[in-house]
Design a protein around this motif. Structure first.
Motif, PDB file in Angstrom:
ATOM      1  N   GLY A   1       0.800  -1.207   0.000  1.00  0.00           N
ATOM      2  CA  GLY A   1       0.000   0.000   0.000  1.00  0.00           C
ATOM      3  C   GLY A   1       0.836   1.260   0.000  1.00  0.00           C
ATOM      4  O   GLY A   1       0.369   2.324  -0.410  1.00  0.00           O
ATOM      5  N   ARG A   2       2.079   1.154   0.455  1.00  0.00           N
ATOM      6  CA  ARG A   2       2.987   2.305   0.464  1.00  0.00           C
ATOM      7  C   ARG A   2       4.218   2.065  -0.401  1.00  0.00           C
ATOM      8  O   ARG A   2       5.093   2.927  -0.496  1.00  0.00           O
ATOM      9  N   HIS A   3       4.290   0.881  -0.995  1.00  0.00           N
ATOM     10  CA  HIS A   3       5.517   0.473  -1.680  1.00  0.00           C
ATOM     11  C   HIS A   3       5.846   1.319  -2.898  1.00  0.00           C
ATOM     12  O   HIS A   3       7.013   1.467  -3.251  1.00  0.00           O
ATOM     13  N   VAL A   4       4.849   1.895  -3.555  1.00  0.00           N
ATOM     14  CA  VAL A   4       5.108   2.682  -4.764  1.00  0.00           C
ATOM     15  C   VAL A   4       5.987   3.891  -4.449  1.00  0.00           C
ATOM     16  O   VAL A   4       6.793   4.324  -5.276  1.00  0.00           O
ATOM     17  N   ARG A   5       5.854   4.428  -3.244  1.00  0.00           N
ATOM     18  CA  ARG A   5       6.625   5.626  -2.874  1.00  0.00           C
ATOM     19  C   ARG A   5       8.036   5.296  -2.383  1.00  0.00           C
ATOM     20  O   ARG A   5       8.847   6.193  -2.202  1.00  0.00           O
ATOM     21  N   LYS A   6       8.310   4.030  -2.157  1.00  0.00           N
ATOM     22  CA  LYS A   6       9.621   3.645  -1.641  1.00  0.00           C
ATOM     23  C   LYS A   6      10.614   3.368  -2.770  1.00  0.00           C
ATOM     24  O   LYS A   6      10.231   3.004  -3.871  1.00  0.00           O
ATOM     25  N   TRP A   7      11.895   3.529  -2.469  1.00  0.00           N
ATOM     26  CA  TRP A   7      12.935   3.273  -3.452  1.00  0.00           C
ATOM     27  C   TRP A   7      13.146   1.770  -3.595  1.00  0.00           C
ATOM     28  O   TRP A   7      12.814   0.995  -2.699  1.00  0.00           O
TER      29      TRP A   7
ATOM     30  N   VAL B   1      15.895 -15.146   2.471  1.00  0.00           N
ATOM     31  CA  VAL B   1      15.827 -14.656   3.843  1.00  0.00           C
ATOM     32  C   VAL B   1      15.648 -13.141   3.811  1.00  0.00           C
ATOM     33  O   VAL B   1      16.072 -12.467   2.862  1.00  0.00           O
ATOM     34  N   PHE B   2      15.012 -12.625   4.845  1.00  0.00           N
ATOM     35  CA  PHE B   2      14.817 -11.179   4.960  1.00  0.00           C
ATOM     36  C   PHE B   2      16.168 -10.521   5.226  1.00  0.00           C
ATOM     37  O   PHE B   2      16.924 -10.934   6.103  1.00  0.00           O
TER      38      PHE B   2
ATOM     39  N   ARG C   1      18.121  -1.361   3.062  1.00  0.00           N
ATOM     40  CA  ARG C   1      16.888  -0.669   3.430  1.00  0.00           C
ATOM     41  C   ARG C   1      17.163   0.337   4.555  1.00  0.00           C
ATOM     42  O   ARG C   1      16.631   1.455   4.541  1.00  0.00           O
ATOM     43  N   SER C   2      18.012  -0.050   5.497  1.00  0.00           N
ATOM     44  CA  SER C   2      18.298   0.816   6.635  1.00  0.00           C
ATOM     45  C   SER C   2      19.054   2.082   6.235  1.00  0.00           C
ATOM     46  O   SER C   2      19.127   3.042   7.013  1.00  0.00           O
ATOM     47  N   LEU C   3      19.623   2.101   5.013  1.00  0.00           N
ATOM     48  CA  LEU C   3      20.381   3.268   4.549  1.00  0.00           C
ATOM     49  C   LEU C   3      19.547   4.212   3.695  1.00  0.00           C
ATOM     50  O   LEU C   3      20.016   5.301   3.342  1.00  0.00           O
ATOM     51  N   ALA C   4      18.337   3.816   3.332  1.00  0.00           N
ATOM     52  CA  ALA C   4      17.534   4.581   2.382  1.00  0.00           C
ATOM     53  C   ALA C   4      17.280   6.012   2.851  1.00  0.00           C
ATOM     54  O   ALA C   4      17.379   6.966   2.067  1.00  0.00           O
ATOM     55  N   GLY C   5      16.957   6.180   4.124  1.00  0.00           N
ATOM     56  CA  GLY C   5      16.661   7.518   4.633  1.00  0.00           C
ATOM     57  C   GLY C   5      17.829   8.465   4.483  1.00  0.00           C
ATOM     58  O   GLY C   5      17.666   9.612   4.047  1.00  0.00           O
ATOM     59  N   SER C   6      19.017   8.008   4.840  1.00  0.00           N
ATOM     60  CA  SER C   6      20.196   8.873   4.747  1.00  0.00           C
ATOM     61  C   SER C   6      20.555   9.184   3.301  1.00  0.00           C
ATOM     62  O   SER C   6      21.036  10.282   2.993  1.00  0.00           O
ATOM     63  N   VAL C   7      20.321   8.222   2.386  1.00  0.00           N
ATOM     64  CA  VAL C   7      20.602   8.467   0.964  1.00  0.00           C
ATOM     65  C   VAL C   7      19.632   9.503   0.401  1.00  0.00           C
ATOM     66  O   VAL C   7      20.022  10.408  -0.347  1.00  0.00           O
TER      67      VAL C   7
END
Length: 439
Positions: A321-327, A410-411, A416-422
């Protein structure tokens, strides 16, 4: 470099060490770079039907060599690379004759590049453009390719294209033209958003001392150029137009040619050169830096980098539902952990210690190669995402381990944890101008 289909852009990253005042680094992107993303040439349709045959023989002096020169494409200055020919080239299709075979069929006779037919899948599309009472109409069908001399062909092989339409065409004498659309079977449309993410991520990772050289073999269309433009203006990215190499049938858009040109072009401007694709993300653990990795590898002519293969379809249910806005690297969070298979590695090389290079490593270096780099550096591979302009998420799961399409996953939220800083780095560096970039 991964043999990914429809990728027709290459990228180069060059690392500038403290003792280097000039630094240009290049990673071959098959990428990117790619990519594409790309036709053998912008192929002109072939129009047939002439009532006379003439043969002429002419001689002409050898043309002067072409020179590389800057040119402007989509308001961005790129370096137009020239390919100076000597001897004979091999072309996609050389038409000799075209003949009507019946009310609705034609035979087109010519020559085609035999290596291209061996290693690729050239296709032919037949179009009849007819005229009647001052108006025009067209009908299109797939051409049927026949290779009658396959066991005897050399650089060229005979190609007969049969065009059979569903109805009679031009049989009433109203006139018209037969057009053959020939393609090498390649081509792609690169995703501007995926390119945006890749450049922002690596601009942050490599820092101001690095340069990215994008070799455009056809994948840098207008929207991709808009993504690259702000980084070109900052001097981080250089675009080289190498589309002309498509005239010369070589392995996967002439990847080996491009990486070797890159190696020698920048060997005295760069301390290290990394070759990898636009769907591959270099990663260094938090307690390390690229500087410390390069320092540890100083005694080696090159070192290879382990691959972390990521799913290009699997996303986490929490993002639905929110995936379209994510990188892309933010939402594609499942890693393939299948054992017992050999995975391609990428590499970094000290160019002044190499005589030639390859896609995945060099076998012509003066010095040792280090393959045991686990724990120091790795790359995450999102295969198939660059040449796909659709939303990548196809399946959602909330499991930490699962089987999907015959492989265990595996997950893994490392990137993913770096996306915000990028994202923040991109906004701070070039502003909001790319915020509305589309897939």
């Amino acid at each position: 470099m991964k043999k990914e289909k429809n990728t027709n852009m290459w990228v180069g990253i060059v690392w500038n060490c403290p003792d280097m005042k000039l630094l240009l680094t290049t990673t071959l992107l098959f990428l990117l770079s790619a990519s594409s993303l790309l036709h053998l040439l912008p192929l002109r349709p072939l129009s047939f039907f002439s009532t006379t045959c003439t043969t002429t023989t002419t001689t002409s002096p050898t043309p002067p060599p072409l020179l590389d020169h800057p040119t402007i494409i989509n308001n961005v200055t790129v370096l137009k690379r020239s390919f100076n020919t000597h001897g004979s080239a091999s072309y996609l299709f050389i038409q000799m004759g075209a003949y009507r075979a019946g009310p609705n069929s034609f035979a087109v006779v010519g020559l085609g590049s035999k290596p291209l037919h061996v290693f690729s899948k050239p296709t032919f599309r037949c179009e009849w453009v007819g005229t009647h009472n001052g108006s025009s109409s067209s009908e299109t069908v797939d051409g049927h390719k026949i290779l009658p001399d396959w066991g005897y062909g050399r650089v060229y092989t005979v190609v007969v294209v049969n065009c059979t339409f569903n109805t009679s065409v031009g049989a009433d004498g109203s006139g018209g033209s037969l057009i053959i659309h020939a393609s090498d079977g390649g081509g792609s449309v690169e995703s501007p958003q995926r390119v945006r993410e890749w450049v922002a991520y690596h601009a942050k990772l490599f820092g101001e001392r690095a340069r990215v050289v994008v070799h455009d073999a056809g994948g840098v269309h207008r929207e991709v150029m808009e993504v690259l433009k702000p980084w070109v203006e900052l001097g981080l990215v250089t675009v080289q137009d190498v589309r002309e190499q498509e005239r010369f049938d070589g392995y996967y858009h002439n990847q080996f040619l491009i990486v070797n040109d890159c190696l020698h072009r920048y060997r005295f401007k760069a301390k290290w050169i990394l070759f990898f694709d636009l769907d591959e993300y270099v990663y260094v653990p938090p307690k390390s830096t690229l500087r410390s990795v390069f320092a540890a590898m100083e005694d080696y002519a090159q070192f290879t980098i382990e691959q972390m293969p990521m799913s290009s379809k699997l996303c986490h249910s929490a993002d639905a539902g929110r995936h379209v806005r994510k990188w892309g690297f933010e939402k594609l969070v499942y890693r393939d952990v299948k054992r017992g298979i050999r995975r391609d590695r990428k590499y970094a090389i000290q160019p002044r210690r190499a005589f030639a290079t390859g896609v995945h490593m060099s076998q012509n270096v003066a010095g040792k190669t280090q393959h045991k780099t686990e724990g120091r550096i790795k790359y995450f591979h999102y295969h198939g995402t660059i040449a796909n302009r659709r939303e990548p998420c196809r399946e959602f799961s909330n499991s930490t381990e699962l089987a999907f399409e015959g492989s265990p996953y595996v997950f893994d939220d490392t990137l993913r944890s770096l996306a915000g800083s990028v994202k923040w780095f991109e906004l701070k560096t070039i502003g909001p101008r790319l915020q509305r970039t589309r897939q």
